[in-house]
Scaffold this active site. Sequence first.
Site, PDB file in Angstrom:
ATOM      1  N   HIS A 270       0.577  -0.980   0.281  1.00 39.59           N
ATOM      2  CA  HIS A 270      -0.156   0.389  -0.294  1.00 39.59           C
ATOM      3  C   HIS A 270       0.552   1.682  -0.148  1.00 39.59           C
ATOM      4  O   HIS A 270       0.566   1.955  -0.939  1.00 39.59           O
ATOM      5  CB  HIS A 270      -0.898   0.017   1.236  1.00 39.59           C
ATOM      6  CG  HIS A 270      -2.064  -1.013   1.054  1.00 39.59           C
ATOM      7  ND1 HIS A 270      -2.285  -2.502   1.567  1.00 39.59           N
ATOM      8  CD2 HIS A 270      -3.056  -0.615   0.192  1.00 39.59           C
ATOM      9  CE1 HIS A 270      -2.999  -2.681   1.492  1.00 39.59           C
ATOM     10  NE2 HIS A 270      -4.542  -1.909   0.534  1.00 39.59           N
ATOM     11  N   HIS A 380      -6.142  -2.269   8.840  1.00 41.43           N
ATOM     12  CA  HIS A 380      -5.455  -2.225   7.488  1.00 41.43           C
ATOM     13  C   HIS A 380      -4.965  -0.791   6.898  1.00 41.43           C
ATOM     14  O   HIS A 380      -5.987   0.030   6.026  1.00 41.43           O
ATOM     15  CB  HIS A 380      -7.040  -2.763   6.511  1.00 41.43           C
ATOM     16  CG  HIS A 380      -6.689  -3.034   5.131  1.00 41.43           C
ATOM     17  ND1 HIS A 380      -6.602  -4.259   4.457  1.00 41.43           N
ATOM     18  CD2 HIS A 380      -6.419  -2.519   4.388  1.00 41.43           C
ATOM     19  CE1 HIS A 380      -6.365  -4.640   2.794  1.00 41.43           C
ATOM     20  NE2 HIS A 380      -6.211  -3.110   2.796  1.00 41.43           N
ATOM     21  N   HIS A 459      -9.544   4.996   0.927  1.00 39.53           N
ATOM     22  CA  HIS A 459      -8.345   5.018   0.405  1.00 39.53           C
ATOM     23  C   HIS A 459      -7.405   6.563   0.442  1.00 39.53           C
ATOM     24  O   HIS A 459      -8.142   7.180  -0.103  1.00 39.53           O
ATOM     25  CB  HIS A 459      -8.313   3.672  -0.647  1.00 39.53           C
ATOM     26  CG  HIS A 459      -8.244   2.936  -0.358  1.00 39.53           C
ATOM     27  ND1 HIS A 459      -9.018   2.267  -0.724  1.00 39.53           N
ATOM     28  CD2 HIS A 459      -7.032   1.882  -0.836  1.00 39.53           C
ATOM     29  CE1 HIS A 459      -8.911   0.436   0.052  1.00 39.53           C
ATOM     30  NE2 HIS A 459      -7.859   0.555  -1.025  1.00 39.53           N
TER      31      HIS A 459
END
Length: 604
Positions: A270, A380, A459
């Site tokens: 990520h 996450h 995100h």
Amino acid sequence: MNLRLSLVAATTTFLFAGAAFAVGGSSGPHVTYPTSGKIGAVIMNPYKIAPLTAVIRNGGYVLTDITVRIVPKEGGQEIKYKVSDAQARTHGGIPVFGLYGGYRNTVEVSYTRTLSGKSEPVKETYKIYAQPVSLQQAGYAGVTDSFFKAEVKKVDPEFKDRLILVNNMIAAPADSTRAVWNNPMGGALEWNRYPQNAIIDTTGEIRWYMDPATIYDFNDIYKAGIMMGFRQNKDGAFTWGYGQRYVKYDLMGREIWNHRLPDGYNDFSHAMDPMQNGNYLVRVASSDYKRPDGKHVRTVRDVIIEVDENGVVVDEWRLFDILDPYRDVVLKVLDQGAVCLNIDASKAGQTLSAEELAKQDASDHFGDIVGSGAGRNWVHVNSVDYDPTDDSIIISSRHQSALIKIGRDKEVKWIMGSPEGWKAEFKDKILTPIDKDGNPIKCEGSKCEGGFDWTWTQHTGWRIDSKSDKNIFYLSVFDNGDARGMEQPALPEMKYSRAVIYKIDQKKMTVEQIWQYGEERGHDWYSPVTSLTEYQDDKDSVFVYSATAGASYNFKTGAFESAPNPYIDEFKWGATEPSLEIQLKNTSGYQAMPIDLNKAFNAK
């Protein structure tokens, strides 16, 4: 016999001497490769990972005042850039970027060449053929091409010069899924998809792509993993990570450094953020964490480290110690069919009951699974950014549906997310929504009035540096939208995603939603996972990649019938409609972003 041997020896000597004379002449050795211009030979793909690049060697001259122009195809986009003296020295000649694949390109160059103190300005044209765009590893069932196709839907004149890096991936083939961590238990190594990285222009043509074969290997756990977190640095080079590595390469493919993660950490994915102090924030996990119950686990996407360019770990943020790893209100409402890249259409629309979650949490089942506590995918983190005004980091936590600012002292400064489920120690850190006049907005549970909404499984929570100061913080986010309002909708086609800009007053602890886009596009623009929203200084614009939108989904059978067809959009600041829109076909996207050739080739 002796006479014959002497004649043979004499003849052989003569032939070799003649050959040497033909190659080097009386003045000595000479190169035998063909040159097509006034300096040196053309070297294609000089660093073996960027096939649509070349270097025109300097031929022994000192080259200065360099300009390169790739003549466009009919109706195509011109690429033109200056090359600094430093870049010419670094590459041993003129770096050529942006060739068309499978095409005999016309490349115009101008430069000054100097030899023994004598200088001469030169303008000349090269004809350079570049190989067709191709990747070797795209052979799994269902693939029809190495790369996506691009459909250009709209380009306003101001945006026609855009070059866009697309960071995508192909589905996991069989040879990429053979290893998992099991000592200690858990980890996320099974994330291992082959990269599909390319740069497109605004006509949809691929003008650069990565052939990763020399730096990537499914069969080596230290050279595999999903390539993610691409960022163009101030010097024009790119940093990113994959699996157990974090790296830096320039746009020509030249390695600057390629590091393994320090042994105490594992499973990059990520986010890798260049800091203003020259260090990097890297999203990793702990290689060996001893839980309060005494169990040793490899954790999952819940550690941030700060590293310098030599790989020294300057600091770390262990989120299982800073936040509440047992806040499970979001975990219970996530769509289990799309838990980030762990997409399972057979579970679409399903959620975890409190009993199922409790049973899992009480078990020894660890790894990349939704669950509470260290060793499972409880937080996450999918982006990290740095605020130099107060030496803090900002994280985006998909599985807490929250953007969180944390200081160097490891104390939470604010939380931009629904107030449900937070421990008492965090209640006063939650931002209060306000309208444009500064009045508080009424909220009940996770739903607010007045058009304001929190972000859900979002995100890229990034600070807009040029518009922010020590007190006012502008935040760009891609709100994916799963579990919006802390629930699944009555019908799956009711889901939508948004690009959002928030204005946070850090003294008053308030948040105002000042811009959004996406709800009006409905389910067609919905991206259940990945994606990006980022402000662009050069055009005072907002760039958006809805990276897993447009998949054909059969709501009756609960199955995906096609790969995603994601959207690239760019908006002038405050605009309600995009100035640029390109739809990519048949590809699973992660992120995309404009690139700056001036940074890449005119760096001092």
